[in-house]
Design an enzyme around this catalytic site. Structure first.
Site, PDB file in Angstrom:
ATOM      1  N   ASP A  51       1.996  -4.621   1.407  1.00 42.37           N
ATOM      2  CA  ASP A  51       0.784  -5.398   1.172  1.00 42.37           C
ATOM      3  C   ASP A  51       0.079  -4.878  -0.076  1.00 42.37           C
ATOM      4  O   ASP A  51      -0.249  -3.689  -0.151  1.00 42.37           O
ATOM      5  CB  ASP A  51      -0.153  -5.273   2.382  1.00 42.37           C
ATOM      6  CG  ASP A  51      -1.433  -6.058   2.198  1.00 42.37           C
ATOM      7  OD1 ASP A  51      -1.396  -7.290   2.392  1.00 42.37           O
ATOM      8  OD2 ASP A  51      -2.471  -5.456   1.853  1.00 42.37           O
ATOM      9  N   TYR A  56      -6.632  -3.889  -5.878  1.00 41.34           N
ATOM     10  CA  TYR A  56      -6.302  -2.472  -5.652  1.00 41.34           C
ATOM     11  C   TYR A  56      -5.987  -1.764  -6.973  1.00 41.34           C
ATOM     12  O   TYR A  56      -5.904  -0.543  -7.016  1.00 41.34           O
ATOM     13  CB  TYR A  56      -5.131  -2.308  -4.673  1.00 41.34           C
ATOM     14  CG  TYR A  56      -5.374  -2.889  -3.297  1.00 41.34           C
ATOM     15  CD1 TYR A  56      -6.658  -3.262  -2.881  1.00 41.34           C
ATOM     16  CD2 TYR A  56      -4.322  -3.091  -2.407  1.00 41.34           C
ATOM     17  CE1 TYR A  56      -6.876  -3.815  -1.627  1.00 41.34           C
ATOM     18  CE2 TYR A  56      -4.537  -3.635  -1.145  1.00 41.34           C
ATOM     19  CZ  TYR A  56      -5.809  -4.003  -0.770  1.00 41.34           C
ATOM     20  OH  TYR A  56      -6.017  -4.554   0.472  1.00 41.34           O
ATOM     21  N   LYS A  85      -2.708 -10.514  -3.333  1.00 42.41           N
ATOM     22  CA  LYS A  85      -3.906 -11.306  -3.031  1.00 42.41           C
ATOM     23  C   LYS A  85      -4.666 -11.704  -4.285  1.00 42.41           C
ATOM     24  O   LYS A  85      -4.800 -10.906  -5.220  1.00 42.41           O
ATOM     25  CB  LYS A  85      -4.857 -10.502  -2.127  1.00 42.41           C
ATOM     26  CG  LYS A  85      -4.196  -9.836  -0.940  1.00 42.41           C
ATOM     27  CD  LYS A  85      -5.201  -9.220   0.011  1.00 42.41           C
ATOM     28  CE  LYS A  85      -4.534  -8.297   1.016  1.00 42.41           C
ATOM     29  NZ  LYS A  85      -4.286  -6.936   0.499  1.00 42.41           N
ATOM     30  N   HIS A 118      -8.008 -13.231  -1.092  1.00 39.78           N
ATOM     31  CA  HIS A 118      -8.423 -11.906  -0.601  1.00 39.78           C
ATOM     32  C   HIS A 118      -9.662 -11.987   0.285  1.00 39.78           C
ATOM     33  O   HIS A 118      -9.741 -11.320   1.322  1.00 39.78           O
ATOM     34  CB  HIS A 118      -8.664 -10.963  -1.786  1.00 39.78           C
ATOM     35  CG  HIS A 118      -8.618  -9.519  -1.444  1.00 39.78           C
ATOM     36  ND1 HIS A 118      -8.074  -8.563  -2.248  1.00 39.78           N
ATOM     37  CD2 HIS A 118      -9.059  -8.838  -0.356  1.00 39.78           C
ATOM     38  CE1 HIS A 118      -8.181  -7.373  -1.693  1.00 39.78           C
ATOM     39  NE2 HIS A 118      -8.778  -7.516  -0.534  1.00 39.78           N
TER      40      HIS A 118
HETATM   41  N1  LIG Z   1      -7.904  -7.496   3.328  1.00 44.07           N
HETATM   42  C1  LIG Z   1      -8.705  -6.472   3.196  1.00 44.07           C
HETATM   43  O1  LIG Z   1      -9.879  -6.623   2.842  1.00 44.07           O
HETATM   44  C2  LIG Z   1      -8.215  -5.107   3.497  1.00 44.07           C
HETATM   45  C3  LIG Z   1      -9.134  -4.089   3.702  1.00 44.07           C
HETATM   46  C4  LIG Z   1      -8.645  -2.818   4.000  1.00 44.07           C
HETATM   47  C5  LIG Z   1      -7.285  -2.587   4.064  1.00 44.07           C
HETATM   48  N2  LIG Z   1      -6.409  -3.610   3.820  1.00 44.07           N
HETATM   49  C6  LIG Z   1      -4.944  -3.382   3.847  1.00 44.07           C
HETATM   50  O2  LIG Z   1      -4.589  -2.689   4.999  1.00 44.07           O
HETATM   51  C7  LIG Z   1      -3.923  -1.460   4.667  1.00 44.07           C
HETATM   52  C8  LIG Z   1      -4.166  -0.435   5.724  1.00 44.07           C
HETATM   53  O3  LIG Z   1      -5.569  -0.170   5.853  1.00 44.07           O
HETATM   54  P1  LIG Z   1      -6.093   1.228   6.330  1.00 44.07           P
HETATM   55  O4  LIG Z   1      -5.933   2.205   5.242  1.00 44.07           O
HETATM   56  O5  LIG Z   1      -7.432   1.087   6.903  1.00 44.07           O
HETATM   57  O6  LIG Z   1      -5.041   1.555   7.516  1.00 44.07           O
HETATM   58  P2  LIG Z   1      -4.953   2.626   8.662  1.00 44.07           P
HETATM   59  O7  LIG Z   1      -3.488   2.856   8.814  1.00 44.07           O
HETATM   60  O8  LIG Z   1      -5.774   2.197   9.824  1.00 44.07           O
HETATM   61  O9  LIG Z   1      -5.665   3.935   8.111  1.00 44.07           O
HETATM   62  C9  LIG Z   1      -5.100   4.714   7.100  1.00 44.07           C
HETATM   63  C10 LIG Z   1      -5.708   6.101   7.207  1.00 44.07           C
HETATM   64  O10 LIG Z   1      -5.204   6.754   8.379  1.00 44.07           O
HETATM   65  C11 LIG Z   1      -4.557   7.957   8.012  1.00 44.07           C
HETATM   66  N3  LIG Z   1      -3.273   8.003   8.738  1.00 44.07           N
HETATM   67  C12 LIG Z   1      -2.146   7.320   8.448  1.00 44.07           C
HETATM   68  N4  LIG Z   1      -1.176   7.608   9.336  1.00 44.07           N
HETATM   69  C13 LIG Z   1      -1.699   8.497  10.209  1.00 44.07           C
HETATM   70  C14 LIG Z   1      -1.180   9.165  11.320  1.00 44.07           C
HETATM   71  N5  LIG Z   1       0.068   8.962  11.719  1.00 44.07           N
HETATM   72  N6  LIG Z   1      -1.999  10.015  11.988  1.00 44.07           N
HETATM   73  C15 LIG Z   1      -3.266  10.215  11.595  1.00 44.07           C
HETATM   74  N7  LIG Z   1      -3.817   9.605  10.526  1.00 44.07           N
HETATM   75  C16 LIG Z   1      -3.043   8.748   9.841  1.00 44.07           C
HETATM   76  C17 LIG Z   1      -4.346   7.918   6.523  1.00 44.07           C
HETATM   77  O11 LIG Z   1      -4.520   9.185   5.950  1.00 44.07           O
HETATM   78  P3  LIG Z   1      -3.399   9.835   4.966  1.00 44.07           P
HETATM   79  O12 LIG Z   1      -3.196   8.899   3.826  1.00 44.07           O
HETATM   80  O13 LIG Z   1      -4.051  11.121   4.568  1.00 44.07           O
HETATM   81  O14 LIG Z   1      -2.155  10.008   5.803  1.00 44.07           O
HETATM   82  C18 LIG Z   1      -5.426   6.972   6.032  1.00 44.07           C
HETATM   83  O15 LIG Z   1      -6.619   7.697   5.769  1.00 44.07           O
HETATM   84  C19 LIG Z   1      -4.448  -1.143   3.273  1.00 44.07           C
HETATM   85  O16 LIG Z   1      -3.611  -0.279   2.552  1.00 44.07           O
HETATM   86  C20 LIG Z   1      -4.471  -2.519   2.670  1.00 44.07           C
HETATM   87  O17 LIG Z   1      -3.161  -2.919   2.289  1.00 44.07           O
HETATM   88  C21 LIG Z   1      -6.862  -4.866   3.568  1.00 44.07           C
END
Ligand SMILES: NC(=O)c1ccc[n+]([C@@H]2O[C@H](COP(=O)([O-])OP(=O)(O)OC[C@H]3O[C@@H](n4cnc5c(N)ncnc54)[C@H](OP(=O)(O)O)[C@@H]3O)[C@@H](O)[C@H]2O)c1
Length: 313
Positions: A51, A56, A85, A118
């Site tokens: 994604d 970004y 997006k 987006h």
């Molecule tokens: N449409 C939108 O407006 C929107 C908004 C936000 C996000 N997104 C999309 O959704 C994706 C995911 O969002 P998100 O970053 O919030 O996802 P998430 O997977 O809920 O959270 C990621 C965070 O969790 C940590 N993490 C990952 N794996 C882990 C594990 N196994 N154990 C403990 N902590 C863990 C990561 O830290 P580390 O990196 O330090 O491992 C990172 O800080 C984004 O990259 C983007 O593509 C879209």
């Protein structure tokens, strides 16, 4: 269902859009060098769904890592599912295809699996991704409507530029009229979703209409006191011999959503890909969690919650 089945889950997309791998890797990673290593790590861990977003500001690094990783690992383009997006400052219809072309060029792709609007909020058109007035307020654009932007997205599908289109950061209230008026119905809706924000009403609507709900922040964005630390989740993790993250991701897939998880670390990417089905009583216990928490207010304003401010990449 065996463990490998859950990892390989693909959900069919409407309008002949193929199928989306349920387990997706999100590339919202501010640091360019880390984007390269994390994307490669995710590809090596088994992720085939990526994604991205022009907002970004790292599509170049994602494209570079995917191209190099595919060559090294012998992965064909048809095995990959790539989303990007359209940003808020490109909602004017004449700006949609140029923005799409620029994203493809940065991603080193000839076509796209999924293109999303987006957010449903149009910002002042131009290269400034975060236009503000003198008082620091966002400058919105009332010169274009969401259905007009959507029709430009439909044109991209008509001309074979991308296989599926959808929306992100949209409420059910705003999705309903767009769904009714759309000639090509949205195939995917990407919103924040986890046990503290299950989006049940939106998910029911999506199920009824054959729309895939693509959950972002399935780990609660890794925040402390978030779902990763919830006692129901940690209790199930201990019982089934999986980590809290694996429990949250399995729940998301088993309830029929696709998801996007992100990690800067290759070891965590491997952990997050290695999910296995949870027993029915565990799914019910997670569905019964009563805590409610929204982490990202982008759905209310169009201003992204987890991203630094800046101009076009
Ligand atoms: N449409 C939108 O407006 C929107 C908004 C936000 C996000 N997104 C999309 O959704 C994706 C995911 O969002 P998100 O970053 O919030 O996802 P998430 O997977 O809920 O959270 C990621 C965070 O969790 C940590 N993490 C990952 N794996 C882990 C594990 N196994 N154990 C403990 N902590 C863990 C990561 O830290 P580390 O990196 O330090 O491992 C990172 O800080 C984004 O990259 C983007 O593509 C879209």
């Amino acid at each position: 269902m065996g463990a490998s089945d859950l990892r390989m889950t693909r959900i069919p997309l409407s309008h002949g859009g193929g199928a989306i791998p349920a387990l997706g890797f999100g590339t919202l990673i501010p640091d360019p060098a880390v984007t390269l290593t994390a994307t490669r790590g995710a590809l090596e861990a088994g992720f085939r769904h990526f994604d991205c977003a022009e907002r970004y500001r790292n599509e170049r690094e994602v494209g570079e890592a995917l191209q190099a990783g595919r060559a090294a690992l012998g992965i064909g383009r048809e095995e990959l599912f790539v989303t990007t997006k359209l940003w808020n400052s490109n909602h004017r219809t004449q700006r949609v295809e140029p923005a799409f072309d620029e994203s493809l060029r940065r991603l080193r792709l000839d076509d796209l699996d999924l293109y999303l609007i987006h957010t449903p909020f149009a910002f002042q058109p131009g290269d400034e991704q975060d236009p503000r007035d003198d008082d620091g307020n966002v400058v919105y654009d009332d010169g274009v409507s969401l259905p007009e932007t959507w029709s430009a997205m439909e044109d991209l599908v008509d001309r074979g530029r991308c296989r599926a289109i959808g929306l992100s950061d949209i409420t059910l209230e705003r999705l309903l009229p767009l769904y009714e008026s759309a000639r090509i119905k949205p195939a995917v809706v990407q919103v924040e979703a986890h046990p503290y924000l299950p989006e049940t009403e939106l998910l029911d609507f999506c199920r009824e209409k054959g729309i895939v709900l693509l959950a972002f922040a399935p780990l609660g964005h890794g925040t402390s006191a978030g779902p990763l630390e919830d006692p129901v989740i940690t209790g199930i993790a201990a019982r089934v011999g999986k980590t809290p993250a694996q429990v949250l991701l399995a729940w998301a897939v088993q309830r029929g959503t696709a998801l996007l998880t992100t990690s800067k670390s290759a070891a965590r990417a491997r952990e997050n890909f290695d999910i296995a089905p949870l027993p029915e009583d565990a799914l019910e216990a997670i569905n019964g969690i009563a805590t409610r928490q929204r982490l990202n207010d982008v759905v209310k304003t169009g201003v992204p919650g987890f991203i630094p401010r800046g101009k076009s990449a």
